[in-house]
Design a protein around this motif. Structure first.
Motif, short mmCIF file in Angstrom:
data_model
loop_
_atom_site.label_atom_id
_atom_site.label_comp_id
_atom_site.label_asym_id
_atom_site.label_seq_id
_atom_site.Cartn_x
_atom_site.Cartn_y
_atom_site.Cartn_z
N MET A 163 0.98 -1.15 -0.13
CA MET A 163 -0.15 -0.04 0.05
C MET A 163 1.04 1.29 0.02
N GLU A 164 0.28 2.24 -0.75
CA GLU A 164 1.38 3.49 -0.81
C GLU A 164 1.13 4.28 0.24
N ALA A 165 2.34 4.89 0.82
CA ALA A 165 2.13 5.72 1.94
C ALA A 165 1.59 7.21 1.60
N VAL A 166 0.81 7.56 2.57
CA VAL A 166 0.16 8.83 2.41
C VAL A 166 1.09 9.87 3.23
N VAL A 167 1.74 9.52 4.16
CA VAL A 167 2.75 10.48 4.95
C VAL A 167 4.08 9.80 5.05
N GLU A 168 4.99 10.64 4.54
CA GLU A 168 6.33 10.11 4.54
C GLU A 168 7.45 11.05 4.95
N ALA A 169 8.46 10.58 5.83
CA ALA A 169 9.69 11.60 6.05
C ALA A 169 10.82 10.57 5.91
N ASP A 170 11.80 11.07 5.24
CA ASP A 170 12.98 10.28 5.05
C ASP A 170 14.23 11.22 5.56
N ASP A 171 14.93 10.79 6.42
CA ASP A 171 16.13 11.40 7.20
C ASP A 171 16.00 12.76 7.32
N VAL A 172 14.69 13.20 7.94
CA VAL A 172 14.67 14.90 8.25
C VAL A 172 15.44 15.28 9.22
N ARG A 173 16.11 16.42 8.90
CA ARG A 173 16.92 17.12 9.91
C ARG A 173 16.69 18.41 10.05
N LYS A 174 16.74 19.11 11.22
CA LYS A 174 16.40 20.32 11.51
C LYS A 174 17.17 20.89 12.75
N THR A 175 17.78 21.94 12.74
CA THR A 175 18.34 22.72 13.93
C THR A 175 18.13 24.10 13.90
N TYR A 176 18.01 24.48 15.17
CA TYR A 176 17.78 25.82 15.36
C TYR A 176 18.82 26.42 16.35
N GLY A 177 19.65 27.08 15.63
CA GLY A 177 20.91 27.65 15.94
C GLY A 177 21.91 26.43 16.43
N GLU A 178 22.15 26.45 17.70
CA GLU A 178 22.89 25.09 18.11
C GLU A 178 22.05 23.87 18.83
N THR A 179 20.79 24.10 18.50
CA THR A 179 19.97 23.09 19.07
C THR A 179 19.37 22.19 17.96
N ILE A 180 19.69 20.89 18.08
CA ILE A 180 19.48 20.04 16.96
C ILE A 180 18.05 19.39 17.28
N ALA A 181 16.93 19.72 16.45
CA ALA A 181 15.67 19.54 16.94
C ALA A 181 15.25 17.89 16.39
N LEU A 182 15.98 17.95 15.06
CA LEU A 182 15.60 16.48 14.31
C LEU A 182 16.91 16.14 13.74
N SER A 183 17.41 14.77 13.91
CA SER A 183 18.73 14.39 13.64
C SER A 183 18.63 13.25 12.65
N GLY A 184 17.63 12.94 12.07
CA GLY A 184 17.39 12.20 10.80
C GLY A 184 16.13 11.31 11.11
N ALA A 185 15.06 11.80 11.35
CA ALA A 185 13.78 11.06 11.54
C ALA A 185 13.13 10.46 10.21
N SER A 186 12.59 9.32 10.35
CA SER A 186 11.97 8.72 9.21
C SER A 186 10.89 8.00 9.78
N LEU A 187 9.74 8.22 8.75
CA LEU A 187 8.62 7.40 9.22
C LEU A 187 7.70 7.23 7.79
N SER A 188 6.73 6.31 7.96
CA SER A 188 6.01 6.20 6.86
C SER A 188 4.47 5.75 7.15
N VAL A 189 3.29 6.24 6.81
CA VAL A 189 2.08 6.34 7.35
C VAL A 189 1.54 5.71 6.14
N GLU A 190 0.46 4.78 6.25
CA GLU A 190 -0.24 4.39 5.35
C GLU A 190 -1.84 4.80 5.46
N SER A 191 -2.61 4.66 4.26
CA SER A 191 -3.95 5.27 4.19
C SER A 191 -4.92 4.55 5.34
N GLY A 192 -5.53 5.44 6.07
CA GLY A 192 -6.45 5.08 7.14
C GLY A 192 -5.86 4.60 8.37
#
Length: 315
Positions: free
Chosen positions: A1-30
């Motif tokens: 089944m095709e994923a409806v929501v996908e995140a692949d190796d997501v990274r996000k920093t705010y200044g020196e604060t690491i909020a996301l350091s490689g988050a990945s997930l996949s969510v299917e329909s329903g």
């Protein structure tokens, strides 16, 4: 089944604060996907990345096959942690206002009934209780009958009866095919609602799976808590592991059918006790085990980095 929501190796920093350091997930329909984790783990940042309200520094995010910044907004429902509608509108007027933002929307009175506020439609938002306000916000998120819902701590501040109403509503949404991503600190909520759970710690998803699978893998053993002041040595040759914990003895790996045998040993040895409680491991045990492991690893990294920096200063 095709994923409806996908995140692949997501990274996000705010200044020196690491909020996301490689988050990945996949969510299917329903599917209902629950995000759990400590404060500051990155849950809200990940939801913001998934809904296009913040841009990742790296990695990819897709919702309904598109970038979240280009997907048809009529197909999404987003409930942020902080949602402050105008105080001097009634609950019904607020929902009617949000309904007016869409080409097609649900009847505000029907949504009020769904969130358990059928009798509070004429009450100004500022005069609602905290839990009632949160329920109005949930209603505003669902007014456009979205295909995908992002709910950031949807039941915060809601009383147990109201919480159950929202739980049943989310279950009905999923049964009707709506995909739901929710964050929560309530492990009972995650265990009841989520088809799968992801534990986010220190900016990455350290475990994902069904609640049952996570409990089996990380939850530990069953435990019989004996409320007694006795020392563990009183049961040292028992066939089960015994630990002292907060004025009680905890006997682990005990099946319900074996409780009687433990009680017989207590009685035979004259060990006085005031209560017995048997419990299976649950999602809270998983949370505590994995979050604690991640926190220790983070502390070790910080300590190592500080030690290297100090060594460099003195070199």
């Amino acid at each position: 089944m095709e994923a409806v929501v996908e995140a692949d190796d997501v990274r996000k920093t705010y200044g020196e604060t690491i909020a996301l350091s490689g988050a990945s997930l996949s969510v299917e329909s329903g599917e209902v996907f629950g995000l759990i984790g400590p404060n500051g783990a990155g849950k809200t940042t990940l939801v913001r990345a998934l809904t296009g309200t913040t841009d990742p520094d790296d990695g990819t995010v897709r919702v309904l096959g598109e970038s979240p910044t280009t997907v048809d907004r009529h197909r999404l429902g987003v409930l942020p942690q902080a949602f402050s509608p105008p105080d001097r509108l009634s609950a019904r007027e607020l929902l009617a206002y949000y309904a007016g933002l869409y080409d097609e929307a649900r009847d505000p009175d029907a949504v009020l009934a769904d969130v358990g506020l059928a009798d509070a439609g004429d009450t100004w938002y500022e005069n609602l209780s905290g839990g009632q306000k949160r329920r109005v916000c949930v209603g505003a998120t669902l007014i456009n009958d979205p295909d995908v819902c992002f709910l950031d701590e949807p039941t915060t501040g809601i009383d147990p009866a109201g919480r159950r109403t929202i739980w049943e509503l989310i279950e009905d949404l999923a049964a009707g095919g709506t995909t739901v991503v929710l964050t929560t600190h309530d492990m009972a909520e995650a265990e009841r609602l989520a088809d799968r759970v992801g534990l986010l710690a220190d900016g990455s998803l350290v475990a994902q799976g069904t609640p049952g699978a996570l409990v089996r893998e990380h939850g530990g053993s069953s435990r019989l808590t004996v409320e007694t002041s006795a020392d563990p040595s009183a049961l040292e040759d028992l066939a089960f592991p015994v630990d002292a914990c907060d004025g009680a003895l905890v006997v682990r790996d005990v099946d319900p059918a074996e409780i009687g045998a433990v009680v017989d040993v207590l009685d035979d040895r004259g060990v006085a006790y005031t209560g017995l409680t048997w419990a299976e491991p649950d999602l809270e045990d998983v949370y505590l085990a994995l979050a604690d492991d991640a926190e220790r690893a983070r502390t070790d990294r910080i300590g190592t980095a500080a030690g290297l920096a100090k060594a460099g200063e003195t070199a």
